[in-house]
Motif scaffolding. Structure first.
Motif, short mmCIF file in Angstrom:
data_model
loop_
_atom_site.label_atom_id
_atom_site.label_comp_id
_atom_site.label_asym_id
_atom_site.label_seq_id
_atom_site.Cartn_x
_atom_site.Cartn_y
_atom_site.Cartn_z
N VAL A 8 0.85 -1.19 0.00
CA VAL A 8 0.00 0.00 0.00
C VAL A 8 0.88 1.24 0.00
O VAL A 8 1.83 1.34 0.78
N ALA A 10 1.49 5.43 0.48
CA ALA A 10 1.03 6.43 1.46
C ALA A 10 -0.26 7.09 0.97
O ALA A 10 -1.18 7.36 1.76
N GLU A 12 -2.57 5.75 -1.04
CA GLU A 12 -3.67 4.79 -0.88
C GLU A 12 -4.09 4.69 0.58
O GLU A 12 -5.29 4.65 0.89
N ARG A 13 -3.12 4.66 1.49
CA ARG A 13 -3.43 4.59 2.92
C ARG A 13 -4.27 5.80 3.35
O ARG A 13 -5.22 5.67 4.10
N ALA A 17 -8.06 5.63 4.78
CA ALA A 17 -8.39 6.24 6.07
C ALA A 17 -9.57 7.19 5.94
O ALA A 17 -10.45 7.23 6.80
N PRO A 23 -7.84 5.40 10.80
CA PRO A 23 -6.71 4.70 10.18
C PRO A 23 -7.05 3.22 9.99
O PRO A 23 -7.68 2.61 10.85
N LEU A 27 -3.52 -3.45 7.62
CA LEU A 27 -3.62 -3.29 6.18
C LEU A 27 -2.43 -3.94 5.48
O LEU A 27 -1.29 -3.67 5.80
N THR A 44 -6.53 -7.45 4.54
CA THR A 44 -5.99 -7.25 5.88
C THR A 44 -5.23 -8.50 6.31
O THR A 44 -5.48 -9.60 5.82
#
Length: 174
Positions: A8, A10, A12-13, A17, A23, A27, A44
């Motif tokens: 993933v 940053a 996409e994270r 979120a 958050p 993940l 996950t």
């Protein structure tokens, strides 16, 4: 068995979120993208960061897809499909195969102390969110109940991306 999801980013994270309103936990990767291009299903880890077992391998993140699955649950589709599982041996066999596919994929990531299921598989239709997430991640033809849910959820992406960039997120400021 589905290949591991790519790492993933940053960006996409940050999108995930915003979709979840918190958050993401444990993940691993983006398992499916909405036609709008954003993640709508994540993979996950079978365990949370503290080691607690987390049997839901695929998780719907798009709030519109989640709302669509919730509407199907409220309309009684889980009960209807559960009853059909009891009457239709071909559907039951395909659903059992989906369960085995799910467990094989999850067990390849980490074997949990119990053989917990997702969405009630193989005997129950318990959570359309989990079943739709599995169907989207695995692709059509793997999970027959998940495929039905996805088909009946409609075009949740039609209004455009659900998570707009936030100027307060450093990853989104360009």
């Amino acid at each position: 068995m589905a290949p591991p999801s790519p790492p993933v980013t940053a960006e996409e994270r940050a999108v995930i979120a915003r979709q979840l309103g918190r958050p993401p936990r444990a993940l691993v990767g983006v398992a499916h993208r909405c036609p709008c291009g954003q993640p709508d299903v994540v993979e996950t880890s079978p365990r949370l960061e503290d080691g607690t077992p987390f049997p839901t391998l695929y998780y719907l993140t798009c709030p519109r897809a989640t709302a669509a699955a919730s509407r199907l649950e409220s309309a009684g589709r889980m009960r209807e499909w559960q009853e059909e599982l009891g009457r239709d041996p071909e559907l039951a066999a395909a659903y059992l195969a989906a369960h085995e596919s799910f467990l094989a994929t999850r067990d390849a990531r980490d074997v949990l102390p119990t053989r917990a299921t997702a969405g009630g598989m193989p005997d129950r239709v318990k959570c359309l969110h989990a079943l739709a997430g599995h169907a989207l991640a695995a692709g059509p033809g793997v999970n027959p109940i998940g495929d039905r849910a996805v088909a009946e959820m409609g075009e949740w992406w039609a209004a455009g991306p659900c998570a707009q960039p936030s100027p307060t997120d450093p990853e989104d400021v360009r």
